[in-house]
Every structure is written in structure tokens, then in C-alpha cells.
Design a protein around this motif. Sequence first.
Motif, mmCIF file in Angstrom:
data_model
loop_
_atom_site.group_PDB
_atom_site.id
_atom_site.type_symbol
_atom_site.label_atom_id
_atom_site.label_comp_id
_atom_site.label_asym_id
_atom_site.label_seq_id
_atom_site.Cartn_x
_atom_site.Cartn_y
_atom_site.Cartn_z
ATOM 1 N N LYS A 1 0.838 -1.210 0.000
ATOM 2 C CA LYS A 1 0.000 0.000 0.000
ATOM 3 C C LYS A 1 0.866 1.250 0.000
ATOM 4 O O LYS A 1 0.581 2.223 -0.718
ATOM 5 C CB LYS A 1 -0.945 0.003 1.190
ATOM 6 C CG LYS A 1 -1.753 1.304 1.316
ATOM 7 C CD LYS A 1 -2.783 1.240 2.415
ATOM 8 C CE LYS A 1 -3.418 2.618 2.638
ATOM 9 N NZ LYS A 1 -4.000 3.189 1.393
ATOM 10 N N GLU A 2 1.912 1.249 0.813
ATOM 11 C CA GLU A 2 2.786 2.411 0.889
ATOM 12 C C GLU A 2 3.404 2.726 -0.469
ATOM 13 O O GLU A 2 3.569 3.892 -0.831
ATOM 14 C CB GLU A 2 3.884 2.168 1.924
ATOM 15 C CG GLU A 2 4.821 3.343 2.122
ATOM 16 C CD GLU A 2 5.890 3.056 3.154
ATOM 17 O OE1 GLU A 2 6.783 3.905 3.315
ATOM 18 O OE2 GLU A 2 5.831 1.976 3.776
ATOM 19 N N ARG A 3 3.715 1.688 -1.239
ATOM 20 C CA ARG A 3 4.338 1.888 -2.546
ATOM 21 C C ARG A 3 3.306 2.168 -3.640
ATOM 22 O O ARG A 3 3.513 3.027 -4.520
ATOM 23 C CB ARG A 3 5.164 0.657 -2.903
ATOM 24 C CG ARG A 3 5.758 0.680 -4.301
ATOM 25 C CD ARG A 3 6.844 1.738 -4.450
ATOM 26 N NE ARG A 3 7.399 1.739 -5.803
ATOM 27 C CZ ARG A 3 8.388 0.952 -6.198
ATOM 28 N NH1 ARG A 3 8.952 0.107 -5.345
ATOM 29 N NH2 ARG A 3 8.836 1.017 -7.433
ATOM 30 N N LEU A 4 2.198 1.436 -3.626
ATOM 31 C CA LEU A 4 1.270 1.461 -4.754
ATOM 32 C C LEU A 4 0.104 2.410 -4.585
ATOM 33 O O LEU A 4 -0.407 2.940 -5.582
ATOM 34 C CB LEU A 4 0.730 0.045 -5.010
ATOM 35 C CG LEU A 4 1.787 -1.018 -5.313
ATOM 36 C CD1 LEU A 4 1.140 -2.390 -5.409
ATOM 37 C CD2 LEU A 4 2.527 -0.684 -6.612
ATOM 38 N N ASN A 5 -0.352 2.628 -3.376
ATOM 39 C CA ASN A 5 -1.510 3.506 -3.161
ATOM 40 C C ASN A 5 -1.420 4.165 -1.793
ATOM 41 O O ASN A 5 -2.249 3.925 -0.908
ATOM 42 C CB ASN A 5 -2.815 2.707 -3.283
ATOM 43 C CG ASN A 5 -4.031 3.592 -3.425
ATOM 44 O OD1 ASN A 5 -4.029 4.550 -4.191
ATOM 45 N ND2 ASN A 5 -5.095 3.281 -2.688
ATOM 46 N N PRO A 6 -0.410 4.993 -1.575
ATOM 47 C CA PRO A 6 -0.249 5.619 -0.257
ATOM 48 C C PRO A 6 -1.419 6.527 0.076
ATOM 49 O O PRO A 6 -2.020 7.150 -0.803
ATOM 50 C CB PRO A 6 1.059 6.407 -0.399
ATOM 51 C CG PRO A 6 1.195 6.645 -1.870
ATOM 52 C CD PRO A 6 0.604 5.451 -2.542
ATOM 53 N N GLY A 7 -1.740 6.567 1.328
ATOM 54 C CA GLY A 7 -2.840 7.427 1.768
ATOM 55 C C GLY A 7 -3.019 7.327 3.261
ATOM 56 O O GLY A 7 -2.447 6.446 3.917
ATOM 57 N N PRO A 8 -3.834 8.217 3.817
ATOM 58 C CA PRO A 8 -4.002 8.251 5.276
ATOM 59 C C PRO A 8 -4.845 7.121 5.833
ATOM 60 O O PRO A 8 -4.847 6.886 7.031
ATOM 61 C CB PRO A 8 -4.673 9.605 5.511
ATOM 62 C CG PRO A 8 -5.419 9.876 4.231
ATOM 63 C CD PRO A 8 -4.583 9.291 3.137
#
Length: 779
Positions: A634-641
Motif C-alpha cells: 500500500k505504501e508503494r502502490l496507493n499511499p494514503g491516510p
Amino acid sequence: MSTEPETTEETGPGTPEMPEAQGAPGAPDEAAGGGLAADGGDGAAEVSGAGETSEGTDVGAGEETAESAEGAGPAEAAEAAEAAEAAADGAGKPELSEAAAELAAQRVERERIERRKAERDGPVESGAKLSGKAADLLAAVRAVEAGAKPASAVFAAPSRPAPERTPEPGPAATAAALVRPAPEPEPVRQERPTPAPAPAPAGPSPRTVDAVRRVLAEGGAPEALGQQAAVALGEGAGELLRADPWQLLRVPGVRPEQADGFARALLGAECGPQDERRGRAVTVWLLEQAALAGHTALEAPALTAALAQRGVPDPDEAVQSALAEGEALVFEDALEEPGAPAAQPADDEEEAEGPVRVLIALERYAMAEESLADGLARLINSPSQDAEETWAPVVAALSGGAAELARAVAGHGLVLHTGGDASRAEPAALLGAARDAGLRALAVCHTADGRDRLAALPPTRGAGVGTVAGLLAGAEGPGRDGDGALELDLLIVPDAPQLDVESAAMLVESLPDGARLVLGGDPALLWSAGPGRVFADLLAARACPQIASRLPDPGPIGELVSGIGIGELNQVEAPGKEVVIVPVRDAGEAVHRTVQLVADSVPRAFGVPVEGTVVITPGHGGAAGTRALNAALKERLNPGPGRFGGFDPGDRIAYSPAPGRTLPGTVVKADAEGLHLSCAGAPVVVPRERVEAWVRHGWALTAHQAVGGRWPAAVVVLPGDAAQALSRPWVYTAFGRGERHLSVVQGAEGALPRAVAEIPAKPRTTRLATLLRPQSPTD
């Protein structure tokens, strides 16, 4: 034999901490150890920077309740139970989800089972050649079977700290089997509209929930368990818990030591280990744990040994108490010893003497297994009278393996078909030819992906294909006749190894007399997440024709997987880098290389987009489990809060609305209504209060979550701490999920070839093969 659920999965939404015992723990995050493998060459990008593995939000959906491995968190299966029970109080919306409709349909079938039990005049057949403790158990159950039994298990008993404890998850709630009288053959072949799903029953009243919370607070248990306890125990749950604190064991994720602490707080000096209620409760709880591990019954010695380990002073008395209260059933099954002469009947027409085993089972699984055996026998023994005329056009239209399958179907009500993924072309051809001949034919798969892949095969022309869950829920397939039977002449189940005993019973009992049933699939795959081993038992029973496909799975991946199926991990020629081994030293490097493969290497080398690659790892916990991998991906492909339960629009997810069912999808948006998903092209809205129980991030899955689906590329992660999780079926299943490319992130060293060569499927205790034995053809 262990009664522990065989899983490495941690629970996402665990049971809240309880003061008298440790809260439901997850699996330890252990670092992986070294690796040994051949380098992957161009298919694996070179290491460039550190891949971080921040711990993601703990949101999980229960899954993989059996067979993947041993040794991780004791409350994993609690998630599956929470998902099933949560659906009970999710009514009130005008449009029901597929999961809600399925659960509602299953409750209707459970009522049918209760009516059938009430109509029975005599006790369960269990033989008369027992003595000693076995005879006492049999006498106990016969003493109560003349009356109606309670449908749910009653738990209770005084407590003491358990002398030894092994991690175990809470009981799972799954579907009850459909049991109904066999209908007459249906001559009319006109499809009717699909019935609308029945409304889901309302959950417990707020007054009941408040009463439960007050009792929980008095006993020092988390009030957050109030809703779950009210769902599990029903109206009057507060009074029931006060009178019998061990009823708390019916709440998913609660363990005996936690229920003991709750009972001590409520009962004080009255609480003791010798209390009959405690022994009875732990007996049923252990049977539930065995079901989570795939067993439909336990041998009496195994059950009493487990009771002794749980601090029950008189295990035999505890079992007899459970039998006397109707919370479990006892059975005597004859054992067949290889090379032994056939048993000779005794005088006065008594039963043949021979070795037997005494089995104890929960009523729901015993009824499902007997119902399934009865239904299969009905199909085997009731071929339609016009079979030759009806099926002649179908046979004539086919050739090769499909024609062989059609000829077997023409003459038999039940046919088994085995083979790899390529062999699905044969039942697909049968489906298309049967529909062209005017027969009412349907094929149902384990997953939506399997349905779509089958529908894409030319013989089906996209028609007559659905899912098992959709058919049972009434959302897919034909209508039903006045007796509740499906209006079908032919039902094909290409993913039969994934059928648990209750789903199989519901399917079989829904077919009319004269209908044909084809159960197909790959017997080398992981078995069902739920209890039973239906397909394997049917193959062993040899009660019907078995057609083995000769279509091999193509390419280097097919060659590799075929070797694994016979216990050989061979090197294969892969000129196009179809198979790549990526050696790693530890779990941190495994996570980094996995992210690199998914985000960079596979898209660049093979043109497979990120969404076309699945990551498979043995469990949810650990330093390279699904949680750690999904956090890094997730951090690499779709980072978000992650403002909504850790999720953001665009996140890949695994949606598990019921035990044993996982639907991959993506997050669309979140609002006051809940989390909006897209699963297999269909919109799904998960209520806010269900997100934590039903949804996980889904870039990385377990093998049980991935079974039934295939992706263009697969990355299988084998960290050093995965050795105990590996088995031949696990490796076979995981390696076979990629169609064009397979990368193996290898840190398990010699554990991988050892698992393939030496570790077969873990045994399950079931009764189906024994029940089918009288139907087996004689030489």
C-alpha cells in the motif's frame, strides 16, 4: 490427532482483552531466516533501496479456517465466525447483499433440519457391539434421542486456570445443511424466474444487548462483546449468561480460560473445575475447534484427551453430559483393516462383529454429512427413465474426454471428474452441449473469478454459469419447484474440492430425482476452508464413475505444478522467465523484493499490470505475512491516510462476508453508508461497523483466500518462518495461481522441497466415506 485449527492466520478484529486471562493473541511477528535458491535473472529486478514493512491497520476478514498450516494466532478463525454472525444483525436495508441473502437462505434450511429431526421416531443408528465407556456414551445419546434436541450447543461449567494451553480460535458459525424429502422427477424443462432473496432476520433487540453488557461488566468481561454475545445466545442472553457463565464460549474468539475468569467473577465460591456445565461447554467448544480444523467428528479418545488437557477432571463424564443434553451425537463406525477377512455375522441376525471406532460429532455436521450421503445415494439410485434418448444428442455432439464424460453422465446420476485447470474445458463442453440439447444445465464455481473464466470458454458461450454461493442464496441459477428442488437436469461443480460438507449437502439435497451431478476439480489442491473433505471422500469411496482428464496444464508453470502434485519439485525449462526463483536472506528482504517484483519487475518484464499480480504467503501474521506485505505494498502502490478503517480509494482488498469465502476487489469510496467496494465488477457496500470484520487489504492473500482464482502473475513468498506452514497441497495451490508468470521469493531453504516430497494433506476425521460404503459397487 490434533483438534487445533490448522492455520497461521492472525485475527484482525480479535476478541477484546479480558481481565481474567490474556486477550485473544495474534501470531508472533517472527523474522524469517536465510534462503537458498537459484537467482531469478531478468525476471527479478535488482535490489534498489530498503523496503519498509510498516505495520498496517489491523482490519481483517476471517478466512482460511483450515489446512494452511499450524502455529500462529489462536483467534484467527474467530474472524470467520464474526463475519457469519454479524450478518444476522445486518438487516434493515431494502437491498440485501449476496452474503446476507445466502445467510438468510441457510437459516431457512436450518429450520428444515429441525423439522426433520423432530419427525424422527428412533435414535441414530449406531450399532450394538460396544462395551465399557463406549457403551455408556451410546446409552447416553439413545436415552435422549427420543425427544427433540436443542439446535444450538449449551455451554457452561465452573472454572479453574487451565493447566496447559495451546492457542485455539473461537467457534465458527457456518451454514446448516439443507435436508428435505426427495422430490419426484420434474418433467417440465421450462426455467422459472429466480426467486427474490428472503429478508434477513433482525438482530437482537437493544434491550437484550444492554442486558448482556451489564452481565459482562459484572463478570469483568469487555462490554464490547455484548452485541456478539446477544447474537450468539439470542433473546434472554443476559439471564442465560448469569445462570451459566460458560455460555460465553459461544462467542467467537473466547477461549476456556477467559470463560473461566468470567465464571469466577460471577459465581465466586460456587465456581469449580468439577462443575458439569464447564465440562459440557468445553466438550462442545473442542468439537467446534475440530470443525475449524476441517474435522466433522472426533474419535472419542482424542476428545477425552483434549478435555483432560483443558483441565476437565472427568472427561468421560463431560462427554456423556454433552450427549445427554443433545449437544453432540455419538456414532459407531466399522473399521476396515487392510488384508483382514470380511466380518462374519453373529447368530440371531446380529450385526457383523469387527473393529469399530467411536466418533463424537456436533449435531449440525453429523446431520449435514448424513444428509449429504443420503442425497448422493438418491442421485446414484434414481436415474431417469429416458436417459438414453435424452442424452444421446449430447454425447453425439462431443468428442475426446468431453464425450467420455458425457457418456458417464448419461448413465449415472453422480460422476466425478478430475484434472488440472486445463481440464475445465471438458465440463464446459458438456455444459454447452447439454444446453444446446434443451437440457436445463448449470455450472457453479467456488469464486466469481472461476465463474468468469469458465464463462469465457467457447463451449459455454457465457451462459449457464454461476457461483455456489449465488446458487444457494437464490441470486443465481434457475428457480425452484414446489418442493424446493432446483429446476435442473444437470449441475456441474468444477471446484468440488472446495466444497465443505454443509454446502455440499445443500447442493445435493436441492437437486430433483433424475438430475445429474458432476463434481469436478483438482484433488491435489487445498481442501475446503470449512469442515469435511467431500471430494476426497467421494474419490476414496468409489461409489460412482470417475473420469480422469488427460488434458495437461500448459507451459513451464503447468509442468512445475504437475510435478509438485506427485511429490517432485523439478527444475523446468523457462526460456521466457515464466518461473523465477528470488533468494532472500530474511523477512525484511522478502518484503522488499516482493514489493519490487509487483511494482517494477513483473510489469516491466512481462507487461502484466500491478492489478494483474497476486502475492501469496502462508499466513496473515509474521514479518512477511499478509499484513506486513499489504502495508508495504500500500505504501508503494496507493499511499494514503487510510481515513476509513485504514482504507483509501484504490486500495486492493479481500472481502470475506462469510467463512470460507473471499472476494478480491478494490475500494471505490467511503461515506456515511459504509465502505464502497467493487468486487468482480459488482458494487458492494460494507456497513461501517462491519469493515473491520469483513475487509482486509488484498494485494497479498493466503493460499486459501486465493484458491479458486487465477491471475496473470503470482508472487509466492516463503519466509524462513514458513517451514511449518508448508505442505504439498499448499505449494501446489500457491504455485498454480499464476497463468503467465510465477516468482518464488524463497527464504525457506530446504523446507520447500521437503514439504513437496514428504508432507501431504493433513488428515481430517470425517464419516462420509463410511456412510457411502454400502453404495460402493461390488466386484
